[in-house]
Design a protein around this motif. Sequence first.
Motif, mmCIF file in Angstrom:
data_model
loop_
_atom_site.group_PDB
_atom_site.id
_atom_site.type_symbol
_atom_site.label_atom_id
_atom_site.label_comp_id
_atom_site.label_asym_id
_atom_site.label_seq_id
_atom_site.Cartn_x
_atom_site.Cartn_y
_atom_site.Cartn_z
ATOM 1 N N ARG A 227 -8.469 4.255 -8.231
ATOM 2 C CA ARG A 227 -7.753 3.767 -6.831
ATOM 3 C C ARG A 227 -8.876 2.611 -6.501
ATOM 4 O O ARG A 227 -9.186 1.807 -6.254
ATOM 5 C CB ARG A 227 -7.742 5.058 -5.811
ATOM 6 C CG ARG A 227 -6.491 4.235 -4.620
ATOM 7 C CD ARG A 227 -5.918 3.653 -4.588
ATOM 8 N NE ARG A 227 -5.632 2.567 -3.957
ATOM 9 C CZ ARG A 227 -4.737 1.331 -3.465
ATOM 10 N NH1 ARG A 227 -4.106 0.708 -4.695
ATOM 11 N NH2 ARG A 227 -4.912 0.522 -2.365
ATOM 12 N N TRP A 228 -10.253 3.428 -6.445
ATOM 13 C CA TRP A 228 -11.132 2.618 -5.737
ATOM 14 C C TRP A 228 -12.243 2.765 -7.227
ATOM 15 O O TRP A 228 -13.905 2.279 -6.579
ATOM 16 C CB TRP A 228 -12.073 3.051 -4.656
ATOM 17 C CG TRP A 228 -11.508 2.675 -2.813
ATOM 18 C CD1 TRP A 228 -9.750 2.333 -3.033
ATOM 19 C CD2 TRP A 228 -10.913 3.711 -2.188
ATOM 20 N NE1 TRP A 228 -9.473 2.314 -2.146
ATOM 21 C CE2 TRP A 228 -10.603 3.354 -1.168
ATOM 22 C CE3 TRP A 228 -12.296 4.218 -1.365
ATOM 23 C CZ2 TRP A 228 -10.150 3.476 0.329
ATOM 24 C CZ3 TRP A 228 -12.253 4.320 -0.128
ATOM 25 C CH2 TRP A 228 -10.980 4.197 0.200
ATOM 26 N N ILE B 293 2.569 2.176 -3.337
ATOM 27 C CA ILE B 293 1.343 2.434 -4.732
ATOM 28 C C ILE B 293 1.395 3.650 -4.544
ATOM 29 O O ILE B 293 1.057 4.465 -5.376
ATOM 30 C CB ILE B 293 -0.030 1.541 -4.617
ATOM 31 C CG1 ILE B 293 0.380 -0.750 -4.879
ATOM 32 C CG2 ILE B 293 -0.864 1.791 -5.108
ATOM 33 C CD1 ILE B 293 -0.656 -0.990 -4.185
ATOM 34 N N PHE C 250 -8.478 -5.249 -0.725
ATOM 35 C CA PHE C 250 -7.457 -5.254 -0.095
ATOM 36 C C PHE C 250 -7.355 -3.515 0.771
ATOM 37 O O PHE C 250 -6.703 -3.974 1.937
ATOM 38 C CB PHE C 250 -6.643 -4.782 -1.673
ATOM 39 C CG PHE C 250 -4.866 -4.296 -1.273
ATOM 40 C CD1 PHE C 250 -3.972 -5.305 -1.446
ATOM 41 C CD2 PHE C 250 -4.383 -3.431 -1.019
ATOM 42 C CE1 PHE C 250 -2.662 -5.205 -1.639
ATOM 43 C CE2 PHE C 250 -3.408 -3.243 -0.733
ATOM 44 C CZ PHE C 250 -2.460 -4.189 -0.428
ATOM 45 N N ASP C 251 -7.511 -2.928 0.209
ATOM 46 C CA ASP C 251 -7.554 -1.270 1.464
ATOM 47 C C ASP C 251 -8.651 -2.551 2.587
ATOM 48 O O ASP C 251 -8.033 -1.140 3.723
ATOM 49 C CB ASP C 251 -7.849 0.121 0.522
ATOM 50 C CG ASP C 251 -6.891 0.082 -0.030
ATOM 51 O OD1 ASP C 251 -5.425 0.222 0.248
ATOM 52 O OD2 ASP C 251 -7.362 1.518 -0.494
ATOM 53 N N TRP D 253 -9.307 -3.314 -5.541
ATOM 54 C CA TRP D 253 -8.462 -2.442 -4.714
ATOM 55 C C TRP D 253 -9.716 -2.021 -3.326
ATOM 56 O O TRP D 253 -8.806 -1.428 -2.073
ATOM 57 C CB TRP D 253 -8.150 -1.571 -5.459
ATOM 58 C CG TRP D 253 -6.720 -1.826 -5.730
ATOM 59 C CD1 TRP D 253 -7.139 -2.427 -7.795
ATOM 60 C CD2 TRP D 253 -5.595 -2.469 -5.983
ATOM 61 N NE1 TRP D 253 -5.759 -1.866 -8.125
ATOM 62 C CE2 TRP D 253 -4.795 -2.811 -7.209
ATOM 63 C CE3 TRP D 253 -5.289 -2.574 -4.387
ATOM 64 C CZ2 TRP D 253 -3.867 -3.462 -7.494
ATOM 65 C CZ3 TRP D 253 -3.718 -2.793 -4.888
ATOM 66 C CH2 TRP D 253 -3.189 -3.163 -5.580
ATOM 67 N N ARG D 254 -10.716 -2.164 -3.323
ATOM 68 C CA ARG D 254 -11.386 -1.933 -1.921
ATOM 69 C C ARG D 254 -10.638 -3.134 -1.153
ATOM 70 O O ARG D 254 -11.047 -2.816 -0.162
ATOM 71 C CB ARG D 254 -12.775 -1.375 -2.441
ATOM 72 C CG ARG D 254 -13.432 -0.843 -3.209
ATOM 73 C CD ARG D 254 -14.504 0.283 -3.121
ATOM 74 N NE ARG D 254 -15.186 0.876 -4.446
ATOM 75 C CZ ARG D 254 -15.298 2.428 -4.056
ATOM 76 N NH1 ARG D 254 -16.093 2.552 -3.278
ATOM 77 N NH2 ARG D 254 -15.723 3.210 -4.922
ATOM 78 N N HIS E 63 0.799 -1.476 0.216
ATOM 79 C CA HIS E 63 0.193 -0.224 -0.210
ATOM 80 C C HIS E 63 0.923 1.334 0.016
ATOM 81 O O HIS E 63 0.785 1.831 -0.651
ATOM 82 C CB HIS E 63 -0.980 0.373 1.160
ATOM 83 C CG HIS E 63 -1.958 1.351 1.423
ATOM 84 N ND1 HIS E 63 -3.291 1.193 1.196
ATOM 85 C CD2 HIS E 63 -1.533 2.056 1.987
ATOM 86 C CE1 HIS E 63 -3.665 2.647 1.303
ATOM 87 N NE2 HIS E 63 -2.949 3.261 2.351
#
Lengths: 120, 130
Positions: free
Chosen positions: B61-62, B42, B70-71, B67-68, B39
């Motif tokens: 990003r989202w 990136i 992931f975060d 990626w959502r 993270h």
Amino acid sequence: MINGYRIGEGMLAWLFHRISGVAIWLFVVLHVFDIYLAGSNPGLYNDLLSFYASPFGRVLETTLGAGLLYHALNGARIIVMDFWPVMTRYSRIMWYICWVVFVAAGIPVAWVILKPIWGA
Amino acid sequence: MSRYSRVGRPKPQGGGLELAIWYMMRLTGLALFVLALSHFLIVHLVVDPSEQNAGWIQQVRWSNMFWRAFDWSLLMMVLFHAFMGVRTVVVDYTRGGARSALLMALYLTGIVLFVIGTMVVMTMPVVPKA
């Protein structure tokens, strides 16, 4: 040597782990709030991001990255010793290996983050 | 202090919640080695902060579930790891009423971050690129 006591590697490893851990915790608290702002108040979030892109912001980011990298590497070292106690014999050498990786991986990353300051 | 010097927090004896937390600290630590470091790379290295703003999060990003997710995983791991870590620090340096008050404030902060972090990652609308 401080007051006749030798400051050992193990003590420094522990101290740096604790300081970097608390610092990262502080950043996480800030960061979850700022991402929440990105949804509810994009203007304010954008102002904060332009601070991240400023020279002082980049120095702080590099410091954060350094704390994160140290904490990750030393944490891995702790896990190795917790689950393979025989490795405790090599605790010092593993700490030096952490620093070699820290410098080898950290310098190029710091360079990329910091270089816009002098326009490279 | 010496009991910390070589390894991390000593493994709690006798099982129960404390032992579970001890294992979870190591498990979330391993997950964070991958999640937190990638993270960081990136959003500070691959994409320079000067190219980011609230719109970039929504449009790029989202813009997909990966990626959502992931975060959000990163959020869950870091909330446990960071708040249980600071709990150890609080227990080391305080006692009595101050300790109870600080721990209560710590847990409350953790719950608030869990709620607002989950809300924003799950509800922020995706805005198509202009």
